[in-house]
Design a protein around this motif. Structure first.
Motif, short mmCIF file in Angstrom:
data_model
loop_
_atom_site.label_atom_id
_atom_site.label_comp_id
_atom_site.label_asym_id
_atom_site.label_seq_id
_atom_site.Cartn_x
_atom_site.Cartn_y
_atom_site.Cartn_z
N ARG A 464 -17.48 5.52 -13.26
CA ARG A 464 -16.31 6.26 -13.75
C ARG A 464 -15.61 7.00 -12.61
O ARG A 464 -14.38 7.08 -12.57
N ALA A 465 -16.41 7.53 -11.71
CA ALA A 465 -15.82 8.23 -10.56
C ALA A 465 -14.99 7.26 -9.73
O ALA A 465 -13.84 7.55 -9.36
N TYR A 466 -15.54 6.09 -9.45
CA TYR A 466 -14.84 5.11 -8.63
C TYR A 466 -13.53 4.68 -9.30
O TYR A 466 -12.48 4.60 -8.64
N SER A 467 -13.59 4.39 -10.60
CA SER A 467 -12.38 3.90 -11.28
C SER A 467 -11.30 4.96 -11.32
O SER A 467 -10.11 4.64 -11.21
N ASN A 468 -11.68 6.22 -11.44
CA ASN A 468 -10.67 7.29 -11.44
C ASN A 468 -10.09 7.51 -10.05
O ASN A 468 -8.88 7.72 -9.90
N TYR A 469 -10.94 7.45 -9.03
CA TYR A 469 -10.41 7.54 -7.67
C TYR A 469 -9.45 6.38 -7.39
O TYR A 469 -8.39 6.55 -6.76
N GLU A 470 -9.83 5.20 -7.86
CA GLU A 470 -8.99 4.02 -7.64
C GLU A 470 -7.62 4.22 -8.30
O GLU A 470 -6.58 3.87 -7.71
N ARG A 471 -7.65 4.76 -9.50
CA ARG A 471 -6.38 5.00 -10.19
C ARG A 471 -5.55 6.06 -9.47
O ARG A 471 -4.33 5.93 -9.33
N ALA A 472 -6.21 7.11 -8.98
CA ALA A 472 -5.50 8.17 -8.25
C ALA A 472 -4.84 7.63 -6.99
O ALA A 472 -3.76 8.08 -6.59
N ALA A 473 -5.52 6.68 -6.34
CA ALA A 473 -4.99 6.13 -5.08
C ALA A 473 -3.92 5.09 -5.30
O ALA A 473 -3.25 4.67 -4.34
N SER A 474 -3.70 4.66 -6.53
CA SER A 474 -2.76 3.58 -6.81
C SER A 474 -1.35 3.92 -6.35
O SER A 474 -0.86 5.03 -6.58
N GLU A 478 2.64 8.61 -8.48
CA GLU A 478 3.12 9.53 -7.47
C GLU A 478 2.05 10.57 -7.18
O GLU A 478 1.28 10.97 -8.06
N GLY A 479 2.02 11.04 -5.93
CA GLY A 479 1.08 12.08 -5.55
C GLY A 479 1.14 12.34 -4.07
O GLY A 479 1.56 11.46 -3.28
N PRO A 480 0.72 13.53 -3.62
CA PRO A 480 0.73 13.85 -2.19
C PRO A 480 -0.16 12.89 -1.40
O PRO A 480 -1.17 12.40 -1.91
N GLN A 481 0.21 12.64 -0.16
CA GLN A 481 -0.55 11.71 0.66
C GLN A 481 -1.98 12.19 0.85
O GLN A 481 -2.93 11.39 0.87
N ALA A 482 -2.18 13.51 1.00
CA ALA A 482 -3.52 14.04 1.19
C ALA A 482 -4.41 13.72 -0.01
O ALA A 482 -5.60 13.45 0.14
N LEU A 483 -3.83 13.76 -1.21
CA LEU A 483 -4.59 13.45 -2.41
C LEU A 483 -4.95 11.96 -2.43
O LEU A 483 -6.08 11.59 -2.78
N LYS A 484 -4.00 11.10 -2.06
CA LYS A 484 -4.27 9.66 -2.01
C LYS A 484 -5.39 9.36 -1.02
O LYS A 484 -6.29 8.56 -1.29
N ASP A 485 -5.32 10.00 0.15
CA ASP A 485 -6.35 9.78 1.17
C ASP A 485 -7.71 10.25 0.68
O ASP A 485 -8.74 9.60 0.92
N SER A 486 -7.73 11.37 0.00
CA SER A 486 -8.99 11.89 -0.52
C SER A 486 -9.58 10.94 -1.56
O SER A 486 -10.80 10.72 -1.61
N ALA A 487 -8.73 10.36 -2.40
CA ALA A 487 -9.21 9.40 -3.41
C ALA A 487 -9.82 8.17 -2.73
O ALA A 487 -10.87 7.66 -3.15
N ARG A 488 -9.18 7.67 -1.67
CA ARG A 488 -9.71 6.51 -0.96
C ARG A 488 -11.05 6.84 -0.29
O ARG A 488 -11.98 6.02 -0.25
N ASP A 489 -11.16 8.07 0.23
CA ASP A 489 -12.43 8.50 0.81
C ASP A 489 -13.52 8.50 -0.26
O ASP A 489 -14.68 8.12 0.01
#
Length: 510
Positions: A464-474, A478-489
């Motif tokens: 569940r954590a992975y799938s939510n991070y994946e969705r956040a990074a999509s 829309e979202g700040p770049q720092a948030l996208k990078d954190s999701a990919r991490d």
């Protein structure tokens, strides 16, 4: 230092960048002026008018602010609808018996005043009969007139400065103070006397309730709490008493770039509501007639003394002895601020909050609480204030169903989820983050998904954590770049914990 993506995203949501309007170069043209009804509401002088051009008409209230540097500020959303006719060069401010024209070059967006106008309209909607406050009429306009104010009678008047004179004012005024001057910054100064010999200056002001006295000068005279006797407007035979007409609030003038260490007093409405006055800086006079014996308030003095001493216990005593006083909200905010400086326990801080909420409309309580917790949550030391932030956010949610800004619900849920996760209570954090997901603002979906990823990771629910991070990074969200990078991490951390043939990994590899 590791960035907190929630903090970054909330900062983007909470903070609007204003711009500092510059003085307009336009010269004001002569206008007929006239008279109008005025109300003192929310510690400001308001006049109900119509803003008008050939293509725009709006009934509203304007604030009279003698120290505002702009001729006319209009609420940002309203200004966007102002249109002018062909060859039209002015916007008109109209009421029964009143006409003032302001060149369109002197009309600015309210910018940093936007929140003030919005809160004034909301807090006093009943008194304003649901006619909003959308403009501020400033010093460059007001100084072109002999501005008359009899606030006790609800009257203001605007006589073109060149047409007004001392002789006419002498027909009604008890005292005429001459020798007024205007600084380069547009502040109008009038002479004061202390006793028979000492001289000082007053800076004219029409905004705010408090009448301030220079703490350093008052202390030098032996009166650190502002109760300096024998201050008069004017000099010699011109004098009329100022001391005793209102309690004076000692303030450090050296800490305010708009004030001068040489000024003794900056009067507010606590003083001006005791007088009928006419001020004409062009002709250099201030005419005064007392309309009451005194506006002096013991409750004001008690609050001012507690404020000067930064005494939270004295503020508590003030609240308990004066629960209906006009200064309760401000005193509660000061009590809270001092509690932050003195690291007061959360229980005592919430006591100050409750004093403030007692003077806040139900529909505005969540908004005030959110504004109060916002700087604490965005601060570097937020973890040290976590218990207080949590208490404020939970209190705000208690009122959210009656709020005039229900969209705050999701922001509060995200803040609470973050704080509970920081405290190690992942189950409680999950409840708030999950609830935030159902609040439904599509612009915040990337943020919500990221926070769900964090809490599922903390709970050991890796898929569940992975799938939510994946969705956040999509890139579709829309979202700040720092948030996208954190999701990919987060995805990188979790990938080794998933089976190699897990559909999430397979799908991501395509």
């Amino acid at each position: 230092m590791k960035l907190n993506p929630l903090r970054l995203a909330i900062a983007v949501l909470f903070v609007s960048l204003g711009w500092l309007a510059q003085p307009a170069a336009a010269q004001l043209e002569g206008s007929p002026g006239g008279t109008a009804e005025a109300k003192v509401i929310g510690d400001h002088v308001l006049v109900r008018v119509v803003l008008s051009t050939e293509k725009f008409h709006k009934e509203t209230h304007v604030v009279l602010d003698y120290t505002d540097e702009q001729p006319l500020r209009i609420y940002n959303c309203i200004l966007g609808y102002v249109e002018y006719g062909e060859g039209e060069e002015t916007i008109k401010i109209l009421a029964d018996g009143l006409r003032i024209e302001v060149p369109k070059e002197g009309v600015e967006a309210s910018s940093e005043c936007t929140l003030f106008l919005k809160n004034l309209s909301g807090q006093y909607s009943v008194e304003l009969k649901d006619i909003d406050v959308s403009a501020i009429l400033g010093g460059p306009v007001l100084r072109q007139y002999a501005l008359g104010m009899n606030l006790a009678a609800g009257e203001v008047s605007f006589k073109p400065a060149a047409e007004a004179n001392v002789e006419d004012a002498m027909l009604w005024a008890e005292s005429i103070v001459t020798g007024l001057r205007t600084t380069e910054e547009g502040r109008v100064l009038a002479p004061l006397s202390i006793g028979e010999k000492d001289r000082s200056l007053m800076a004219f002001n029409t905004a705010g309730y408090h009448s301030y006295i220079n703490a350093a000068l008052a202390g030098g005279l032996g009166y650190p709490f502002g109760d300096v006797p024998n201050i008069h407007f004017g000099l010699g035979d011109q004098r009329v008493p100022l001391s005793g007409m209102a309690a004076l609030f000692p303030a450090d003038f050296s800490q305010d770039p708009e004030l001068s260490r040489d000024w003794l007093v900056v009067p507010g409405l606590s003083l001006w509501t005791a007088f009928r006055l006419e001020i004409n800086p062009v002709q250099g006079y201030l005419a005064l007639e007392p309309v009451v014996n005194s506006n002096y308030s013991e409750a004001d003095f008690e609050f001012y003394t507690a404020a000067v001493n930064k005494d939270r216990d004295a503020l508590r005593s003030y609240h308990q002895g004066n629960p209906d006083d006009r200064n309760v909200a401000e005193a509660a905010e000061l009590m809270f601020a001092l509690g932050l400086e003195q690291n007061a326990p959360v229980e005592e801080q919430m006591e100050a909050v409750n004093y403030r909420l007692a003077k806040t409309l139900e529909r505005m309580k969540s908004g005030w609480l959110t504004e109060t917790l916002q700087p604490l949550f965005l601060a570097e030391d937020r973890d040290e204030r976590s218990e207080l932030i949590t208490a404020l956010a939970e209190e705000a949610l208690e009122y959210i169903s009656r709020s005039d800004d229900p969209g705050l619900r999701q922001d509060l849920q995200l803040v609470l989820g973050d704080r509970y996760l920081e405290a190690g209570d992942a189950e409680q954090a999950w409840k708030y983050f999950l609830a935030a997901g159902f609040s439904g603002d599509p612009e915040k979906e990337s943020l919500v998904r990221h926070e769900l990823g964090r809490v599922y990771e903390a709970l050991g629910r890796n898929r569940r954590a992975y799938s939510n991070y994946e969705r956040a990074a999509s890139p579709l969200l829309e979202g700040p770049q720092a948030l996208k990078d954190s999701a990919r991490d987060g995805m990188e951390r979790l990938r080794p914990l998933l089976e190699a043939d897990d559909p999430l990994i397979v799908e991501a590899g395509r």
